[in-house]
Design an enzyme around this catalytic site. Structure first.
Site, PDB file in Angstrom:
ATOM      1  N   ASP A  14       0.814  -1.218   0.000  1.00 14.64           N
ATOM      2  CA  ASP A  14       0.000   0.000   0.000  1.00 14.64           C
ATOM      3  C   ASP A  14       0.847   1.267   0.000  1.00 14.64           C
ATOM      4  O   ASP A  14       0.616   2.177  -0.800  1.00 14.64           O
ATOM      5  CB  ASP A  14      -0.950   0.005   1.203  1.00 14.64           C
ATOM      6  CG  ASP A  14      -2.065  -1.028   1.055  1.00 14.64           C
ATOM      7  OD1 ASP A  14      -2.310  -1.460  -0.086  1.00 14.64           O
ATOM      8  OD2 ASP A  14      -2.674  -1.406   2.069  1.00 14.64           O
ATOM      9  N   ARG A  95       2.404   5.290  17.088  1.00 10.84           N
ATOM     10  CA  ARG A  95       2.022   6.351  16.154  1.00 10.84           C
ATOM     11  C   ARG A  95       2.637   7.714  16.488  1.00 10.84           C
ATOM     12  O   ARG A  95       3.167   8.379  15.597  1.00 10.84           O
ATOM     13  CB  ARG A  95       0.496   6.464  16.041  1.00 10.84           C
ATOM     14  CG  ARG A  95      -0.198   5.192  15.545  1.00 10.84           C
ATOM     15  CD  ARG A  95       0.563   4.511  14.434  1.00 10.84           C
ATOM     16  NE  ARG A  95      -0.152   3.365  13.880  1.00 10.84           N
ATOM     17  CZ  ARG A  95       0.409   2.224  13.552  1.00 10.84           C
ATOM     18  NH1 ARG A  95       1.712   2.052  13.733  1.00 10.84           N
ATOM     19  NH2 ARG A  95      -0.291   1.242  13.042  1.00 10.84           N
ATOM     20  N   ASP A 124      -5.924   4.812  13.614  1.00  8.96           N
ATOM     21  CA  ASP A 124      -4.599   5.317  13.272  1.00  8.96           C
ATOM     22  C   ASP A 124      -4.636   6.612  12.466  1.00  8.96           C
ATOM     23  O   ASP A 124      -3.747   7.455  12.598  1.00  8.96           O
ATOM     24  CB  ASP A 124      -3.798   4.253  12.526  1.00  8.96           C
ATOM     25  CG  ASP A 124      -3.267   3.171  13.454  1.00  8.96           C
ATOM     26  OD1 ASP A 124      -3.156   3.448  14.664  1.00  8.96           O
ATOM     27  OD2 ASP A 124      -2.974   2.067  12.981  1.00  8.96           O
ATOM     28  N   SER A 175      -4.842  -8.399   8.943  1.00  9.22           N
ATOM     29  CA  SER A 175      -4.181  -7.096   8.971  1.00  9.22           C
ATOM     30  C   SER A 175      -3.348  -7.067  10.246  1.00  9.22           C
ATOM     31  O   SER A 175      -3.893  -7.261  11.342  1.00  9.22           O
ATOM     32  CB  SER A 175      -5.221  -5.977   8.971  1.00  9.22           C
ATOM     33  OG  SER A 175      -4.584  -4.724   9.158  1.00  9.22           O
TER      34      SER A 175
END
Length: 398
Positions: A14, A95, A124, A175
């Site tokens: 991605d 993050r 996220d 995922s």
């Protein structure tokens, strides 16, 4: 001068496709930034070269494992950070680490936009964009998967059309997001919340049902930070890594839960955090020994709010920053040793020792040598229950 976009780059399909996609959609040059928070996998230099091969004008990689452990995982340990009393904030902690590096790269390369590969359903996207807004409110954010409807099928087609150097055929049914503090797994058959997880979901932990000898470990803390394992000095990163191995080998840290996402939906998640769960359990017990009652009671309220703020992507917010000050102060006396038995998927505290202990054996014992004056309790109870007693008399008289 051509506009530049800094892209949070993982090296996967991605974000590799995002490089060319962003260039075509916006006309901007893309600077790829990959941050190592202990996720394992490919070498950073391999990832950097792939970004350049996919069309990035610049590619930066950062080994942030120590930074992640010291500045993000350690505060979570001090806060006993468990979202919904279970999830040790694995992805939520990484993050803001990545955000700091993205903002620094944007400043360095004169970029006005930061891009990420998050969908519009998850937490996220909020963590990235709220964090960037807090550190650099002048920067804008784009998310190709969300903003340009970049589905996986479209990504594969784009990859094949452009001949990008990345495999597109094999797709994990899950995922997965992982770092040194833990691993998060979702999607696939796990989306049916009646389906039990199978063993191939797990990577950081062994099956807790497999017979094996127990492992006893002693964790030493100073001011809330782990500083030694079995008497041998460690950094925070080393403490996490060593307990990942030892607690993981005993199946400690597996979590299967339906959680409340920030965007308003419930999501089924499988987490593994052997080191995180062991360290938080040890830290909580040492607090029980060393933190005064009223402070401990209030800290539990602060912990819940702190954890919610971090989960919701507000790491850099004023309230989170203020609560950090309280939590650090509350950890000043949290020093000592905790002995734990790791076995059968559980991390069980079996011993506590601290020079800062508030536990007084002579007050607690029921044997000879008891220094607690029990005669004072009768009057204490009379005064303690007086307001309720007065109210009860009034209510019964009506």
């Amino acid at each position: 001068m051509t506009e530049r976009v800094v892209l949070a780059y993982s090296g996967g399909l991605d974000t590799s496709v995002c490089i060319g996609w962003i260039a075509e959609e916006t006309g901007a040059e893309v600077v790829a930034v990959a941050v190592d928070v202990g996720q394992g996998g490919e070498d950073l230099d391999v990832i950097r070269k792939r970004a350049l091969a996919c069309g990035a004008v610049e590619a930066e990689v950062a080994d942030a494992k120590e930074e992640f452990a010291d500045e993000y995982c350690l505060p979570a340990i001090k806060a006993n950070g468990l979202y919904m009393d279970r999830y040790p904030l694995v992805s939520a902690l990484s993050r803001p680490t990545i955000v700091k590096h993205l903002v620094a790269a944007a400043r360095k390369h004169g970029a006005g936009t930061v891009a990420h590969g998050c969908t519009g359903k998850g937490n996220d996207q909020v963590r990235f964009e709220a964090g960037i807004a807090s550190l650099a409110p002048d920067l804008t954010c784009i998310a190709p998967v969300r903003d340009y409807a970049m589905t996986r099928d479209k990504a594969i087609a784009f990859c094949e059309e452009k001949g990008l150097p990345i495999a597109t055929s094999k797709k994990s049914p899950y995922s997965i997001d992982q770092n040194v503090f833990g691993r998060a797994v979702e999607t696939g058959f796990l989306e049916d919340i009646w389906n039990a997880p199978i063993e191939d979901v797990y990577e950081y932990t062994e099956n807790p049902a497999t017979p094996r000898d127990a492992d006893e470990v002693v964790i030493t803390f100073e001011h809330g930070a782990p500083v030694a394992i079995d008497g041998k000095p460690v950094t925070v990163l080393q403490a996490i890594q060593q307990l990942n191995e030892r607690a993981g080998a005993q199946g400690v840290g597996r979590i299967d839960m339906v959680e409340d996402r920030l965007v308003g939906i419930k999501s089924r998640e499988i987490y593994e955090s052997p080191g995180g769960i062991a360290l938080i359990a040890a830290h909580q017990e040492l607090e029980n020994v060393t933190v005064e009652r009223e402070l401990a009671r209030y800290k539990r309220q602060v912990e819940q709010r702190w954890t919610e703020l971090v989960y919701d992507g507000l790491w850099f917010s004023p309230l989170k920053r203020a609560l950090d000050g309280f939590i650090n102060e509350a950890n000043e006396q949290v020093s000592g040793d905790i002995r734990m038995t790791l076995h059968g998927g559980r991390a069980v505290v079996t011993g506590r020792k601290s020079d800062r202990s508030l536990y007084d054996f002579n007050l607690a014992t029921y044997d000879s040598g008891d220094t607690f004056d029990q005669s004072m309790s009768k009057g204490f109870i009379e005064l303690f229950g007086m307001s309720s007693k007065i109210a009860a008399k009034r209510d019964l008289a009506q």
